[in-house]
Motif scaffolding. Sequence first.
Motif, PDB file in Angstrom:
ATOM      1  N   GLU A  85       3.133  16.040   1.138  1.00 54.33           N
ATOM      2  CA  GLU A  85       2.410  15.381   0.996  1.00 54.33           C
ATOM      3  C   GLU A  85       1.377  15.924   2.229  1.00 54.33           C
ATOM      4  N   HIS A 143       0.935   3.550  -2.664  1.00 55.87           N
ATOM      5  CA  HIS A 143       0.851   5.184  -3.069  1.00 55.87           C
ATOM      6  C   HIS A 143       2.081   6.120  -3.478  1.00 55.87           C
ATOM      7  N   ARG A 144       3.478   6.115  -2.700  1.00 55.88           N
ATOM      8  CA  ARG A 144       4.433   6.580  -3.521  1.00 55.88           C
ATOM      9  C   ARG A 144       4.355   6.538  -5.127  1.00 55.88           C
ATOM     10  N   GLU A 158      -7.124  13.787  -9.414  1.00 53.66           N
ATOM     11  CA  GLU A 158      -6.990  12.661  -9.512  1.00 53.66           C
ATOM     12  C   GLU A 158      -7.682  12.112 -10.840  1.00 53.66           C
ATOM     13  N   VAL A 172       0.591  -0.929   0.107  1.00 54.96           N
ATOM     14  CA  VAL A 172       0.362  -0.057  -0.096  1.00 54.96           C
ATOM     15  C   VAL A 172       0.733   1.277   0.703  1.00 54.96           C
ATOM     16  N   GLY A 173       2.121   1.239   0.774  1.00 55.50           N
ATOM     17  CA  GLY A 173       2.840   2.525   0.934  1.00 55.50           C
ATOM     18  C   GLY A 173       3.501   2.750   0.004  1.00 55.50           C
ATOM     19  N   GLU A 174       4.354   1.619  -1.049  1.00 53.63           N
ATOM     20  CA  GLU A 174       4.531   1.532  -2.608  1.00 53.63           C
ATOM     21  C   GLU A 174       3.469   2.332  -3.227  1.00 53.63           C
ATOM     22  N   LEU A 197       2.207   5.641  -7.252  1.00 54.08           N
ATOM     23  CA  LEU A 197       1.118   6.963  -7.819  1.00 54.08           C
ATOM     24  C   LEU A 197       0.832   8.017  -7.431  1.00 54.08           C
ATOM     25  N   ARG A 198       2.392   8.814  -6.329  1.00 47.50           N
ATOM     26  CA  ARG A 198       1.873  10.119  -6.682  1.00 47.50           C
ATOM     27  C   ARG A 198       3.164  10.238  -7.307  1.00 47.50           C
ATOM     28  N   ARG A 228      -4.825  10.078 -11.684  1.00 50.82           N
ATOM     29  CA  ARG A 228      -5.100   8.580 -11.227  1.00 50.82           C
ATOM     30  C   ARG A 228      -5.960   7.752 -11.648  1.00 50.82           C
ATOM     31  N   GLU A 266      -2.202  16.427   2.520  1.00 46.20           N
ATOM     32  CA  GLU A 266      -3.715  16.379   3.344  1.00 46.20           C
ATOM     33  C   GLU A 266      -4.158  17.674   3.991  1.00 46.20           C
TER      34      GLU A 266
END
Length: 169
Positions: free
Chosen positions: A36, A18-19, A108, A14-16, A21-22, A111, A40
């Motif tokens: 980040e 997210h990174r 969005e 999930v972390g990778e 995709l960003r 993405r 947020e």
Amino acid sequence: MATNEQVARVGAVVGELHRLLRRRTGARVGRDPLPEAQVELLLLVRETPGISGKEVARRLCTAPNTVSTLVRDLTDAGLLARDRDPGDRRVLRLRVTEAARARMADYETNRAALLDEALAELDPAAREAILAAAPHLDALLGALRGHARPEPPGRAPGNPVAVAPSRPA
């Protein structure tokens, strides 16, 4: 019951994801992603228009002076607007600007397109399993949001960066 390795793997993936995709979405839209912390804050303000800086600090579990810096930077960039509270002129109410809404929508959209392209490369069973997992990931997110945010060992309460002073023995 899930093993520690399985749980760790979910967190790592999930972390990778997210990174990656960003970074890839930022490249796709032709600009570096915002830090980040700014993202947020913008997401929270978009979700809660008129929120105060003090409430942002509480909800993001960060120091008020950090929020002040983020608000100033986002205001200078034209992505956030500050309005005085009519009932208490000392309080600033925050809202995202149209420029921020457009930027967030563009991000969005890109993405989603990037994810759609990547999902199309998977076999149908994997694609369906990933898409079917979305409601369960939402539930996991809800469970995580419901937990109080514990302070990591060695950190001062309320400050995500400062190290707590050591006590004499």
